[in-house]
Enzyme design. Structure first.
Site, PDB file in Angstrom:
ATOM      1  N   VAL A 175       0.581  -1.257  -0.139  1.00 16.87           N
ATOM      2  CA  VAL A 175       0.334   0.606  -0.515  1.00 16.87           C
ATOM      3  C   VAL A 175       0.920   0.964  -0.064  1.00 16.87           C
ATOM      4  O   VAL A 175       1.488   1.422   0.770  1.00 16.87           O
ATOM      5  CB  VAL A 175      -0.948  -0.237   1.221  1.00 16.87           C
ATOM      6  N   SER A 204      17.523 -57.326  -0.120  1.00 13.43           N
ATOM      7  CA  SER A 204      16.551 -57.823   0.624  1.00 13.43           C
ATOM      8  C   SER A 204      16.993 -57.534   2.793  1.00 13.43           C
ATOM      9  O   SER A 204      16.251 -57.411   3.057  1.00 13.43           O
ATOM     10  CB  SER A 204      16.772 -59.048   1.080  1.00 13.43           C
ATOM     11  N   SER A 259      15.340 -58.485 -10.710  1.00 10.94           N
ATOM     12  CA  SER A 259      14.238 -57.395 -12.172  1.00 10.94           C
ATOM     13  C   SER A 259      14.551 -57.412 -12.340  1.00 10.94           C
ATOM     14  O   SER A 259      15.462 -56.038 -12.961  1.00 10.94           O
ATOM     15  CB  SER A 259      12.857 -56.772 -11.163  1.00 10.94           C
TER      16      SER A 259
END
Lengths: 265, 619
Positions: B18, B462, B529
């Protein structure tokens, strides 16, 4: 079509559809001026050729005769469902207002009466932000209490095309699809889409009307613009404001704000 | 039709603290480029004199009576102007803290943002808050104006000092300063023309910067988003109307409707008086469909390639606008795109202090706060993430008759609940789980997830998984570890190590993991994998909650460790198809996390994975 007009057109169509979907019982204010003709055109676009709500002409009884004949011609041609509203006599209006503003305030009363009589919950009005300072502060969807007053200091937020439509029964919403348009946008769109307007906008004997109100409080401006193209060229260089011929705007500094907070468009 | 780009009219918002001079700046600019209409100038001159001031440029915008008397901007205003190059619309947004909702109303529709700072006063609270809100509203850059240079004697060091502070702050919230200009609205320096007072300034004037500024379309996503605004019946036609939020639509375009998941073709385009062949972003059009399906207002038609997610739980960054505090017990009406949903706020993740950018130490969200929350809806809502599509990921919240907040959607960590894959095999109709996944998540207070550990035998998968499982379990997390070796004893007994069987081994393991996630578990899968393609298949089962972790250790390190004595056997040729020795291992290209076990101890590795999981899957 120019890309900015295309953008404005789409924004307006979106607003029309949003209003129709969200507010029961709406009507469009047809003042017979250029802006409200553009609105009708946009409503055809939004609703694919048939406007699914009435158009209201709040008749002060003091419009130019050219405007009345324009109205009678296009009601038929456009197949509009026209509702005529009448205005109370000047004696019933706040005598503290300056004379021209007092005369214009008749229209506010007329509008208030027709809203009440027909129980409209939404009124589509063709005001634009560039016309006048307080109109620049408007929202697209602007709630009014039953007396028609505008709470300027407490307007709802409006962003990302989301608005609040959940108002009490006593409130009606003013819908402003042309808020972001400018005077020149309106004329360029009229040209592009070949939208008919009253001849009073074009120069006769070196003068034309830039904005149309009641015959007794509207003055023509010096101009040689005889058709839409010439009007556009004139506006590109003009440094006078559109409503300079509307005497009510210039009587006192805050008169327009006073009129609007009472429900004037 | 030619030169369409030049005919765009950019909308400019100007924000800042402002009194830092927003309205005065616009007034000055308009005056200098000759855009102030004569009668307006004299009308305003009269108004200024009445209040005992010299000409006040700000009055031009502050048209409301109250604003002239108090000298502040209360609501947003629009001013139209043109330069030699193009037309613009100025949106003046109020800087006063009380009027944040008006600032947002103004800024939300702008293309260009300008931040103004008083060099004399420096950076203030609303300077920061407005910047932060600009970021939330989608701005990535701003033009910064350093105003009132005349008050500091056009000091370059003062300018540089404040500029550096402001830019540090802006970069923290992810906004770039496009251009920094020292100006004075009072004197007109560097606004239209370069000033002699600031010869040290080597940049351009504001108008030059503005005219060169390139507007980027907000939404560049190519994927179709067409939220259904309404349905009109005209004659025997059923016309679906809406606005294209992204992508292009023509006759024959294939669309998927959400939440129904039905796929249909566009039959005709409906536009008055006559439709073009194709429409794109921003166009409000109508369409008819090749098949009659049930479509309702608020449904989302979209591209079949990348439809939005369907979800009933998501995170959001909110700006709170209401005097009423945020409440967990209330139902709010959420409006997103053209849809409306009843939602509740489940959790406040944090309240952000925009000055320090750290979390506020309070629990109540009050007016003008910015916060991160978790929102829950009883219905599934089609929505995009904010980083994917800006226009279909923002919403507002209503509390009865009041807009209380605006927000943007963050669903990066939430599962897509649109199980359209099940529709592929029409003969298998999945039984709907009576207890939904989301109910379980809420009860367990974490999301389900698949944490897929890949790496060579002996890399430590693991060992790490077992330890992480133990630690998470102690933290009340619903966790389960699936180990490749253990699965081979039972479920995968009939499989060997041939490429085909390895693939099947992975498929089964992934499906088991998937079932566990439906039960609300975080599943740790330890599986060599070795093939990228197979890991991708596993990911595709639930990509939104699948995380690939690469447990990295070189073959040399693993074969040295050789805990199970397998490498020794493989080297001798006693084991066929042994990964790394007689069968390839393809390391992940973009794992979510890499843990190098030859660099980190077991303890460190476990800690790393645990922290990662807690971050990814907690609410």
């Amino acid at each position: 079509m120019q890309s900015n007009l295309n953008k404005l057109e789409n924004e307006s169509i979106f607003i029309f559809r949003q209003a129709y979907r969200s507010i029961p019982n709406i009507a469009l204010l047809w003042s017979l001026g250029k802006d409200s003709n553009v609105m009708i055109w946009l409503a055809f676009k939004a609703f694919l050729g048939k406007i699914p709500f009435p158009v209201v002409h709040v008749d002060t009884g003091k419009k130019f005769k050219e405007m009345y004949s324009f109205r009678d011609k296009y009601v038929k041609k456009w197949d509009l469902n026209l509702i005529k509203g009448s205005c109370p006599s000047i004696h019933k209006i706040d005598p503290s207002l300056p004379p021209a503003a007092r005369s214009a305030a008749r229209k506010t009363e007329g509008l208030r009466n027709i809203i009440k009589e027909k129980n409209f919950r939404g009124i589509i009005a063709g005001i634009r932000r560039d016309e006048q300072g307080t109109r620049a502060k408007e929202r697209i969807f602007s709630p009014r209490t039953d007396s028609g007053t505008w709470d300027i200091k407490n307007q709802p937020p409006e962003f990302w095309d989301q608005s609040n439509f959940n108002y009490p029964k006593s409130v009606h919403v003013r819908i402003h699809p042309l808020l972001s348009w400018t005077e020149i946008d309106i004329w360029e769109y009229i040209k592009c889409e070949k939208i008919p307007v009253v001849d009073l906008y074009f120069s006769k004997n070196g003068k034309r009307y830039r904005s149309l109100g009641d015959e007794d409080i509207t003055l023509p401006v010096e101009s040689s613009a005889k058709n839409v193209d010439e009007v556009i060229e004139e506006l590109k260089i003009s440094k006078t404001s559109e409503r300079s011929g509307r005497t009510m705007d210039h009587e006192e500094e805050n008169v327009f704000e006073r009129l609007r907070s009472k429900g004037y468009m | 039709m030619k030169n369409n780009k030049n005919l765009d009219v950019p909308r400019i918002v100007i924000v800042g603290h402002v009194d830092h001079g927003k309205s005065s700046f616009i007034g000055r600019l308009l005056y200098d480029i000759g855009e102030i209409q004569e009668e307006k100038y004299s009308e305003l001159k009269k108004a200024s004199q009445k209040r005992g001031n010299e000409f006040e440029f700000a009055f031009l915008l502050d048209a409301l009576q109250d604003e002239r008397d108090q000298g502040i901007t209360i609501d947003t205003t629009r001013i139209f102007f043109k330069t030699k190059k193009r037309k613009y619309v100025f949106i003046d947004a109020p800087g006063h803290k009380e009027f944040i909702r008006n600032m947002i109303t103004g800024a939300a529709s702008a293309d260009i943002a300008i931040l103004i700072v008083d060099v004399n006063e420096g950076i203030k609270q609303q300077t920061k808050k407005h910047s932060y809100l600009l970021k939330l509203l989608g701005f990535e850059k701003v033009i910064t104006l350093y105003n009132k240079m005349d008050k500091v004697g056009y000091s370059e060091s003062k300018f540089l000092n404040i500029k550096s502070n402001l830019e540090t702050f802006l970069s923290k919230i992810g906004i770039k300063s496009y251009s920094s200009i020292p100006i004075s609205s009072r004197k007109g320096d560097n606004i239209v023309t370069l000033s002699k007072e600031t010869e040290w300034y080597k940049g351009f004037s504001f108008i030059q910067v503005l005219d060169e500024y390139k507007i980027h379309e907000n939404n560049k996503s190519e994927f179709i988003r067409f939220p259904v605004q309404d349905i009109y019946k005209l004659g025997d036609k059923r016309i679906i109307v809406g606005r294209i939020e992204s992508g292009k639509i023509k006759s024959g375009t294939k669309l998927i409707f959400l939440p129904s998941n039905e796929i249909v073709n566009v039959k005709t385009l409906e536009v008055w008086p006559k439709a073009k062949k194709e429409y794109e972003v921003g166009a409000c059009i109508g369409i008819t469909l090749s098949d009659q399906i049930f479509v309702d207002k608020g449904n989302m038609a979209s591209d079949i390639k990348a439809p939005p997610q369907l979800t009933n739980r998501f995170e959001s960054r909110l700006f709170w606008l209401s005097k009423k505090k945020i409440s967990f017990n209330k139902k709010y009406l959420m409006k997103i795109n053209t849809g409306e949903y009843e939602v509740s706020i489940n959790k406040i993740k944090k309240i952000i202090d925009v000055e320090s950018l750290i979390e506020k130490k309070k629990t109540n969200v009050e007016k003008n706060d910015i916060c991160e929350v978790v929102i829950h809806s009883s219905e599934l809502i089609p929505m995009d993430d904010y980083t994917f599509n800006k226009s279909t990921s923002r919403f507002c919240l209503l509390d009865e008759k009041e807009i209380v907040a605006g927000g943007i959607v963050d669903i990066r960590n939430y599962p897509d609940q649109r199980e359209y894959r099940d529709n592929l095999n029409q003969n298998i109709i999945p039984v709907n789980y009576a207890v939904s996944e989301i109910d379980r998540s809420i009860k367990y207070n974490h999301r389900p997830g698949i944490v897929w550990l890949t790496g060579l035998s002996g890399a430590g998968k693991s060992t790490i998984a077992k330890n992480v499982e133990k630690r998470l379990f102690q933290k009340n997390i619903n966790v389960f570890s699936l180990d490749g070796d253990n699965l081979r004893i039972g479920l995968n007994k009939n499989l060997d190590f041939s490429p085909e069987d390895r693939t099947e081994n992975i498929r089964r393991t992934a499906e088991v993991a998937n079932l566990f996630t439906k039960a609300g578990f975080i599943v740790l899968v330890s599986l060599i994998s070795p093939y990228r393609s197979e890991r991708k298949k596993a990911r595709d089962i639930r990509p939104e909650i699948f995380r690939e972790i690469y447990i990295e250790a070189s073959l040399e390190v693993c074969s040295k460790r050789d805990v199970k004595g397998l490498y020794a056997k493989a080297m001798k040729g006693e084991i066929k198809n042994f990964t790394g020795v007689s069968s390839p291992y393809e390391p992940p290209e973009m794992p979510n996390l890499v843990i190098n076990t030859s660099k980190y101890s077991i303890e460190e590795s476990v800690k790393k994975l645990e922290t990662f999981i807690l971050n990814e899957f907690s609410f």
